[in-house]
Write an enzyme that holds these catalytic residues in place. Structure first.
Site, PDB file in Angstrom:
ATOM      1  N   GLY A  92       1.038  -1.181  -0.373  1.00 21.71           N
ATOM      2  CA  GLY A  92       0.167  -0.082   0.950  1.00 21.71           C
ATOM      3  C   GLY A  92       1.015   1.689   0.205  1.00 21.71           C
ATOM      4  CB  ALA A  93       1.331   3.886  -0.893  1.00 22.40           C
ATOM      5  CG  ASP A  94       1.067   6.171   4.620  1.00 26.38           C
ATOM      6  OD1 ASP A  94      -0.076   5.659   4.932  1.00 26.38           O
ATOM      7  OD2 ASP A  94       2.575   6.114   4.820  1.00 26.38           O
TER       8      ASP A  94
ATOM      9  CE  LYS B  58       5.911   0.879   0.787  1.00 25.05           C
ATOM     10  NZ  LYS B  58       4.131   1.302   1.527  1.00 25.05           N
ATOM     11  N   GLY B  59       5.559   4.658   5.091  1.00 24.95           N
ATOM     12  CA  GLY B  59       5.830   4.101   5.909  1.00 24.95           C
ATOM     13  C   GLY B  59       5.099   4.819   7.257  1.00 24.95           C
ATOM     14  N   GLY B  60       3.952   4.950   6.938  1.00 21.72           N
ATOM     15  CA  GLY B  60       2.958   5.167   7.682  1.00 21.72           C
ATOM     16  C   GLY B  60       2.591   4.677   8.843  1.00 21.72           C
ATOM     17  N   GLY B  61       3.081   2.662   8.936  1.00 23.95           N
ATOM     18  CA  GLY B  61       2.703   1.711   9.374  1.00 23.95           C
ATOM     19  C   GLY B  61       4.208   1.274  10.294  1.00 23.95           C
TER      20      GLY B  61
ATOM     21  CD  GLU C 298       5.986  -0.652   4.050  1.00 25.03           C
ATOM     22  OE1 GLU C 298       5.186  -1.246   4.223  1.00 25.03           O
ATOM     23  OE2 GLU C 298       5.537   0.455   3.896  1.00 25.03           O
TER      24      GLU C 298
ATOM     25  CE  LYS D 109      -4.048   5.487   1.903  1.00 26.57           C
ATOM     26  NZ  LYS D 109      -3.978   4.502   2.454  1.00 26.57           N
TER      27      LYS D 109
HETATM   28  C1  5RP Z   1       3.199   0.654   6.038  1.00 28.50           C
HETATM   29  C2  5RP Z   1       2.979   1.611   4.848  1.00 28.50           C
HETATM   30  C3  5RP Z   1       1.531   0.973   4.083  1.00 28.50           C
HETATM   31  O1  5RP Z   1       1.894   0.654   3.200  1.00 28.50           O
HETATM   32  C4  5RP Z   1       0.486   2.855   4.488  1.00 28.50           C
HETATM   33  O2  5RP Z   1       1.041   3.112   5.707  1.00 28.50           O
HETATM   34  C5  5RP Z   1      -0.766   2.539   3.953  1.00 28.50           C
HETATM   35  O3  5RP Z   1      -1.141   2.078   5.153  1.00 28.50           O
HETATM   36  P1  5RP Z   1      -3.079   1.530   4.819  1.00 28.50           P
HETATM   37  O4  5RP Z   1      -2.748   0.501   3.204  1.00 28.50           O
HETATM   38  O5  5RP Z   1      -3.314   0.934   6.051  1.00 28.50           O
HETATM   39  O6  5RP Z   1      -3.311   2.433   4.357  1.00 28.50           O
HETATM   40  O7  5RP Z   1       3.118   1.967   4.590  1.00 28.50           O
HETATM   41  O8  5RP Z   1       4.534   1.168   6.617  1.00 28.50           O
END
Ligand code: 5RP
Length: 214
Positions: free
Chosen positions: A82-84, A94-97, A103, A121
């Site tokens: 995924g991506a932010d 990326k990196g919200g998680g 990654e 997004k």
């Molecule tokens: C984790 C990420 C995720 O891909 C990003 O935060 C998107 O997360 P989500 O699919 O929950 O919206 O980069 O480090």
């Protein structure tokens, strides 16, 4: 379509990119959780997965999908994550998680990076979402000063330790008109492990809900 429905649709479409008998690169996040669910239904058609986080590893194992060491994977044809944020050139934040380092490593190894997102997004210019930067803990203040000098406002994501034992600074207030240049510049700061800009190596394919953007 709700954001969750769009995430699920994108995740299920990404299955079409998985090559039979291959090792699949697996990202992290709520969109990827739908992808892992779908991958579980075809687990007998793949060799296994390489995973970008403890969280994804746990979900993969729960579904009986073998998780392999990346060093033992001769090739990873496809990485799905995924991506932010995603711009029209398929460059990403990326990196919200907090899983950005692993990654980025798997994205670098993979032949093809398929990014799965919901419409929220998509942006014209990256930077509305605070840019995550993983740092070595003892370098936090040093890196924060350097990031401030670049014009952003770094905020320590207190209480979060990455799977690699590091910390995260979230860089607010940037309008990233040159993502490749900024990625290179932040990479140069001593103490930075990874910046969550995926610009030098962006996605090859973006799936947004039902729509494929190449
Ligand atoms: C984790 C990420 C995720 O891909 C990003 O935060 C998107 O997360 P989500 O699919 O929950 O919206 O980069 O480090």
């Amino acid at each position: 379509m709700s954001a969750d429905a769009a995430k699920r649709r994108a995740a299920e479409k990404a299955i079409e990119f998985v090559e039979p008998g291959s090792i699949v690169g697996v990202g992290t996040g709520s969109t990827v959780a739908f992808f892992i669910e779908a991958l579980g239904r075809m687990k007998h058609d793949i060799e296994g997965a390489v995973s970008s986080s403890e969280r994804s590893t746990a979900q993969l194992r729960e579904l009986g999908i073998p998780v392999l060491d990346l060093n033992a994977a001769p090739e990873v044809p496809v990485y799905v994550d995924g991506a932010d944020e995603c711009d029209p050139h398929r460059r990403l934040i990326k990196g919200g998680g907090a899983a950005l380092t692993r990654e980025k490593i798997i994205a670098a190894v993979a032949r093809r990076f398929v990014c799965i997102i919901d419409p929220s997004k998509r942006v014209e210019v990256l930077g509305r979402f605070p840019l995550p930067v993983e740092v070595i803990p003892m370098a936090r203040s040093h890196v924060a000063r350097k990031l401030r000098a670049l014009g952003g406002s770094p905020v320590w994501r207190e209480g979060v330790t990455t799977d690699n034992g590091n910390w995260i600074l979230d860089l607010h207030g940037l309008r990233i008109v040159d993502p490749v240049g900024l990625e290179r510049e932040i990479n140069q700061i001593v103490g930075v492990v990874t910046v969550g800009l995926f610009a030098a190596r962006g996605a090859d394919v973006v799936i947004c809900g039902d729509e494929i953007l190449r």
